[in-house]
Design a protein around this motif. Structure first.
Motif, PDB file in Angstrom:
ATOM      1  N   PRO A 172      58.088  42.089  34.542  1.00  0.00           N
ATOM      2  CA  PRO A 172      57.894  41.858  35.981  1.00  0.00           C
ATOM      3  C   PRO A 172      58.492  43.001  36.786  1.00  0.00           C
ATOM      4  CG  PRO A 172      59.751  40.574  35.188  1.00  0.00           C
ATOM      5  CD  PRO A 172      59.160  41.260  33.979  1.00  0.00           C
ATOM      6  N   GLY A 173      58.326  42.924  38.108  1.00  0.00           N
ATOM      7  CA  GLY A 173      58.987  43.869  38.993  1.00  0.00           C
ATOM      8  C   GLY A 173      58.093  44.941  39.579  1.00  0.00           C
ATOM      9  N   PHE A 174      56.799  44.936  39.259  1.00  0.00           N
ATOM     10  CA  PHE A 174      55.877  45.888  39.860  1.00  0.00           C
ATOM     11  C   PHE A 174      55.483  45.422  41.266  1.00  0.00           C
ATOM     12  CE2 PHE A 174      55.300  46.762  35.345  1.00  0.00           C
ATOM     13  CZ  PHE A 174      55.293  48.151  35.325  1.00  0.00           C
ATOM     14  N   ILE A 175      55.037  46.368  42.080  1.00  0.00           N
ATOM     15  CA  ILE A 175      54.517  46.091  43.418  1.00  0.00           C
ATOM     16  C   ILE A 175      53.010  46.304  43.377  1.00  0.00           C
ATOM     17  CG2 ILE A 175      54.673  46.618  45.889  1.00  0.00           C
ATOM     18  CD1 ILE A 175      57.282  45.638  44.689  1.00  0.00           C
ATOM     19  N   GLY A 176      52.262  45.400  44.021  1.00  0.00           N
ATOM     20  CA  GLY A 176      50.811  45.486  43.940  1.00  0.00           C
ATOM     21  C   GLY A 176      50.116  45.502  45.280  1.00  0.00           C
ATOM     22  N   ASN A 177      49.033  46.267  45.353  1.00  0.00           N
ATOM     23  CA  ASN A 177      48.122  46.259  46.493  1.00  0.00           C
ATOM     24  C   ASN A 177      46.697  46.097  45.969  1.00  0.00           C
ATOM     25  OD1 ASN A 177      50.006  46.925  48.705  1.00  0.00           O
ATOM     26  ND2 ASN A 177      50.199  48.902  47.662  1.00  0.00           N
ATOM     27  N   VAL A 178      45.904  45.318  46.668  1.00  0.00           N
ATOM     28  CA  VAL A 178      44.498  45.140  46.287  1.00  0.00           C
ATOM     29  C   VAL A 178      43.643  45.291  47.533  1.00  0.00           C
ATOM     30  CG1 VAL A 178      42.772  43.626  45.249  1.00  0.00           C
ATOM     31  CG2 VAL A 178      45.138  43.541  44.426  1.00  0.00           C
ATOM     32  N   LYS A 179      42.668  46.207  47.461  1.00  0.00           N
ATOM     33  CA  LYS A 179      41.758  46.435  48.573  1.00  0.00           C
ATOM     34  C   LYS A 179      40.318  46.317  48.067  1.00  0.00           C
ATOM     35  CE  LYS A 179      45.063  49.669  50.662  1.00  0.00           C
ATOM     36  NZ  LYS A 179      45.558  48.751  51.695  1.00  0.00           N
ATOM     37  N   ILE A 180      39.436  45.827  48.935  1.00  0.00           N
ATOM     38  CA  ILE A 180      38.025  45.653  48.595  1.00  0.00           C
ATOM     39  C   ILE A 180      37.199  46.613  49.451  1.00  0.00           C
ATOM     40  CG2 ILE A 180      36.149  44.015  48.275  1.00  0.00           C
ATOM     41  CD1 ILE A 180      38.666  43.143  46.802  1.00  0.00           C
ATOM     42  N   PHE A 181      36.271  47.354  48.797  1.00  0.00           N
ATOM     43  CA  PHE A 181      35.406  48.310  49.490  1.00  0.00           C
ATOM     44  C   PHE A 181      33.955  47.956  49.220  1.00  0.00           C
ATOM     45  CE2 PHE A 181      39.403  50.363  48.639  1.00  0.00           C
ATOM     46  CZ  PHE A 181      39.670  51.140  49.753  1.00  0.00           C
ATOM     47  N   ASN A 182      33.086  48.207  50.203  1.00  0.00           N
ATOM     48  CA  ASN A 182      31.659  48.018  49.969  1.00  0.00           C
ATOM     49  C   ASN A 182      31.075  49.251  49.298  1.00  0.00           C
ATOM     50  OD1 ASN A 182      31.238  49.940  51.987  1.00  0.00           O
ATOM     51  ND2 ASN A 182      30.762  48.422  53.566  1.00  0.00           N
ATOM     52  N   SER A 183      29.779  49.244  49.017  1.00  0.00           N
ATOM     53  CA  SER A 183      29.149  50.338  48.264  1.00  0.00           C
ATOM     54  C   SER A 183      29.143  51.652  49.031  1.00  0.00           C
ATOM     55  CB  SER A 183      27.725  49.947  47.877  1.00  0.00           C
ATOM     56  OG  SER A 183      26.953  49.640  49.039  1.00  0.00           O
ATOM     57  N   ARG A 184      29.394  51.609  50.352  1.00  0.00           N
ATOM     58  CA  ARG A 184      29.453  52.836  51.154  1.00  0.00           C
ATOM     59  C   ARG A 184      30.865  53.396  51.227  1.00  0.00           C
ATOM     60  NH1 ARG A 184      26.439  49.244  53.968  1.00  0.00           N
ATOM     61  NH2 ARG A 184      28.163  48.821  55.411  1.00  0.00           N
ATOM     62  N   GLY A 185      31.809  52.705  50.587  1.00  0.00           N
ATOM     63  CA  GLY A 185      33.186  53.181  50.579  1.00  0.00           C
ATOM     64  C   GLY A 185      34.014  52.699  51.754  1.00  0.00           C
ATOM     65  N   THR A 186      33.484  51.764  52.535  1.00  0.00           N
ATOM     66  CA  THR A 186      34.215  51.225  53.680  1.00  0.00           C
ATOM     67  C   THR A 186      35.085  50.050  53.234  1.00  0.00           C
ATOM     68  OG1 THR A 186      32.404  51.830  55.159  1.00  0.00           O
ATOM     69  CG2 THR A 186      33.997  50.212  55.977  1.00  0.00           C
ATOM     70  N   GLN A 187      36.352  50.089  53.610  1.00  0.00           N
ATOM     71  CA  GLN A 187      37.235  48.966  53.249  1.00  0.00           C
ATOM     72  C   GLN A 187      36.868  47.747  54.075  1.00  0.00           C
ATOM     73  OE1 GLN A 187      41.526  49.700  53.021  1.00  0.00           O
ATOM     74  NE2 GLN A 187      41.912  47.662  53.886  1.00  0.00           N
ATOM     75  N   ILE A 188      36.628  46.628  53.396  1.00  0.00           N
ATOM     76  CA  ILE A 188      36.244  45.412  54.108  1.00  0.00           C
ATOM     77  C   ILE A 188      37.292  44.293  53.965  1.00  0.00           C
ATOM     78  CG2 ILE A 188      33.772  45.906  54.062  1.00  0.00           C
ATOM     79  CD1 ILE A 188      34.884  43.290  51.700  1.00  0.00           C
ATOM     80  N   ARG A 189      38.243  44.476  53.046  1.00  0.00           N
ATOM     81  CA  ARG A 189      39.287  43.444  52.910  1.00  0.00           C
ATOM     82  C   ARG A 189      40.564  44.067  52.340  1.00  0.00           C
ATOM     83  NH1 ARG A 189      39.655  37.698  52.119  1.00  0.00           N
ATOM     84  NH2 ARG A 189      41.867  37.279  52.504  1.00  0.00           N
ATOM     85  N   ASP A 190      41.658  43.874  53.059  1.00  0.00           N
ATOM     86  CA  ASP A 190      42.995  44.212  52.556  1.00  0.00           C
ATOM     87  C   ASP A 190      43.558  42.928  51.958  1.00  0.00           C
ATOM     88  OD1 ASP A 190      45.419  45.299  51.993  1.00  0.00           O
ATOM     89  OD2 ASP A 190      46.058  45.583  54.074  1.00  0.00           O
ATOM     90  N   LEU A 191      43.308  42.718  50.675  1.00  0.00           N
ATOM     91  CA  LEU A 191      43.559  41.418  50.051  1.00  0.00           C
ATOM     92  C   LEU A 191      45.041  41.178  49.780  1.00  0.00           C
ATOM     93  CD1 LEU A 191      42.016  38.919  48.902  1.00  0.00           C
ATOM     94  CD2 LEU A 191      42.127  40.057  46.668  1.00  0.00           C
ATOM     95  N   VAL A 192      45.706  42.159  49.211  1.00  0.00           N
ATOM     96  CA  VAL A 192      47.120  42.018  48.844  1.00  0.00           C
ATOM     97  C   VAL A 192      47.844  43.267  49.290  1.00  0.00           C
ATOM     98  CG1 VAL A 192      48.757  41.748  46.939  1.00  0.00           C
ATOM     99  CG2 VAL A 192      46.526  40.617  46.831  1.00  0.00           C
ATOM    100  N   HIS A 193      49.006  43.069  49.937  1.00  0.00           N
ATOM    101  CA  HIS A 193      49.742  44.218  50.466  1.00  0.00           C
ATOM    102  C   HIS A 193      51.204  44.150  50.039  1.00  0.00           C
ATOM    103  CE1 HIS A 193      50.533  47.583  53.145  1.00  0.00           C
ATOM    104  NE2 HIS A 193      51.557  46.914  53.654  1.00  0.00           N
ATOM    105  N   ASN A 194      51.608  45.096  49.204  1.00  0.00           N
ATOM    106  CA  ASN A 194      53.002  45.231  48.759  1.00  0.00           C
ATOM    107  C   ASN A 194      53.585  43.917  48.234  1.00  0.00           C
ATOM    108  OD1 ASN A 194      52.965  47.938  49.379  1.00  0.00           O
ATOM    109  ND2 ASN A 194      54.069  47.723  51.320  1.00  0.00           N
ATOM    110  N   ALA A 195      52.835  43.280  47.338  1.00  0.00           N
ATOM    111  CA  ALA A 195      53.303  42.015  46.747  1.00  0.00           C
ATOM    112  C   ALA A 195      54.168  42.310  45.525  1.00  0.00           C
ATOM    113  CB  ALA A 195      52.109  41.156  46.341  1.00  0.00           C
ATOM    114  N   LEU A 196      55.324  41.662  45.447  1.00  0.00           N
ATOM    115  CA  LEU A 196      56.185  41.768  44.273  1.00  0.00           C
ATOM    116  C   LEU A 196      55.619  40.866  43.184  1.00  0.00           C
ATOM    117  CD1 LEU A 196      58.786  42.809  42.929  1.00  0.00           C
ATOM    118  CD2 LEU A 196      59.983  40.845  43.940  1.00  0.00           C
ATOM    119  N   LEU A 197      55.313  41.443  42.022  1.00  0.00           N
ATOM    120  CA  LEU A 197      54.537  40.738  41.000  1.00  0.00           C
ATOM    121  C   LEU A 197      55.403  40.254  39.843  1.00  0.00           C
ATOM    122  CD1 LEU A 197      51.483  43.165  40.731  1.00  0.00           C
ATOM    123  CD2 LEU A 197      51.807  41.254  42.312  1.00  0.00           C
TER     124      LEU A 197
END
Length: 366
Positions: free
Chosen positions: A291-316
């Motif tokens: 354990p102890g990693f930090i995670g970010n998850v972002k979702i992009f559409n096929s044009r490369g535009t970010q459409i969702r900032d799903l997880v931001h600096n979560a301690l895992l």
């Protein structure tokens, strides 16, 4: 050791005290059977074999007759075990209906997430105030109640009403009790054991409901994964429309089993967020050596535009799951198409890893 069997009518004492009418599986040696009350409804079995605390036993009664001589034509059976003390994570809050229809009732469903048996006698549900102090402590049940592994249990003030409104796959897995207050907008519900220890706790919000549901009244919130934290908003989702917006007493319509084989994996590759209970969400599963990693998850559409900032600096923790339900940051449903899930994992030493996965938002043929 004695085991008491309680019947719902008076028994013929001769048949009831004949040990040949009782079998315990796995095998325990029954020495004697005796009537232990004047109403002839309680049979006390004496056994000579020690009970294993890690085993769930089944008592089978056959050929028992009542005082009128009516012999039971079928076998009756019931499970029993030596109960264990519970710790946090072994009994989970699994589903909650806090905003019922105008003629409906709230319910809270709990799940035994262990291989142990627990006695819920004198356990409580409670609320918490803004300082996280306990309020409205209500006893779940005053009698002994064995809660078995992988069992669901629905707590409500009116079990009959819940069973009429929703399909109940296990109608015996209900307990009627006075529930603590479940506000329609947000609130906190807590499970307490007999020692007053918090076994699980959830602060829920109506904003966790699927945004595209027009009328959230009568829609239960379901836990998605047993392994993800209870308080993680991404671990809750509205029950599917195809199950009537609630699954009291059986597996949640939105339940996902983590399937991480590598550090990061997604399942399924194609999903359709249409609330039909089949592949409504995509699970981003992670599995690390520590354990102890930090995670970010972002979702992009096929044009490369970010459409969702799903997880931001979560301690895992070392393993777990994130869920995307197909909703964008603008609170819209993502259009049909290909999407990139970009996961960034880093630690305090500055080590960074990036993972890119492709998923597809689809739609079922009509």
């Amino acid at each position: 050791m004695q085991i008491q069997l309680i019947f719902n009518e008076s028994l013929d004492s001769v048949a009831a005290t004949d040990v040949s009418h009782y079998v315990i599986e796995p095998s325990l040696n029954i020495v004697s059977a005796a009537i232990s009350d004047s109403d002839l409804t309680i049979v006390e079995l004496t056994i000579s074999t020690a009970i294993d605390s890690n085993v769930v036993y089944t008592i089978i009664a056959t050929g028992i007759s009542d005082c009128s001589g009516n012999v039971a034509t079928t076998s009756d059976s019931i499970q029993f075990a030596l109960p264990s003390p519970a710790i946090s994570g072994e009994i989970l809050l699994n589903e909650i209906l806090f905003n019922p229809k105008f003629d409906g009732y709230d319910y809270v469903e709990i799940y035994n997430n262990s291989d142990k048996v627990f006695d819920l006698k004198d356990w409580q549900l409670a609320n918490a105030d803004e300082y996280d102090s306990l309020t409205s402590l209500n006893t779940i049940i005053e009698d002994q109640y064995l809660f078995f592994p992988e069992q669901y249990l629905v707590l409500t003030e009116n079990a009959t009403a819940i069973k009429q409104q929703y399909y109940a796959a296990n109608p015996d897995w209900f307990i009627e009790m006075n529930l603590p207050s479940l506000n329609d907008d947000e609130g906190t519900i807590i499970i307490l054991n007999t020692a007053g220890e918090r076994i699980d706790q959830l602060h829920y919000s109506e904003s966790w409901q699927f945004p595209l549901i027009d009328e959230p009244d009568g829609v239960a919130l379901e836990r998605i994964s047993f392994d993800a934290p209870t308080q993680d908003a991404l671990n809750w989702h509205s029950a599917a429309s195809t199950v009537g917006y609630g699954t009291p007493s059986y597996e949640n319509s939105q339940h996902v089993e983590p399937l991480a084989q590598n550090e990061i994996s997604i399942e399924p590759k194609v999903f359709s967020p249409d609330q039909d209970g089949y592949n409504d969400v995509v699970a981003i599963n992670y599995q690390f050596s520590q354990p102890g990693f930090i995670g970010n998850v972002k979702i992009f559409n096929s044009r490369g535009t970010q459409i969702r900032d799903l997880v931001h600096n979560a301690l895992l923790p070392s393993s777990g799951t994130f869920i995307w339900d197909g909703i964008t940051d603008a609170n819209d449903r993502a259009p049909i198409g290909i999407y990139i899930i970009l996961t960034e994992i880093f630690d305090l030493s500055g080590s960074v890893k990036h993972y890119k996965h492709v998923c597809v938002v689809g739609e079922k043929k009509r």
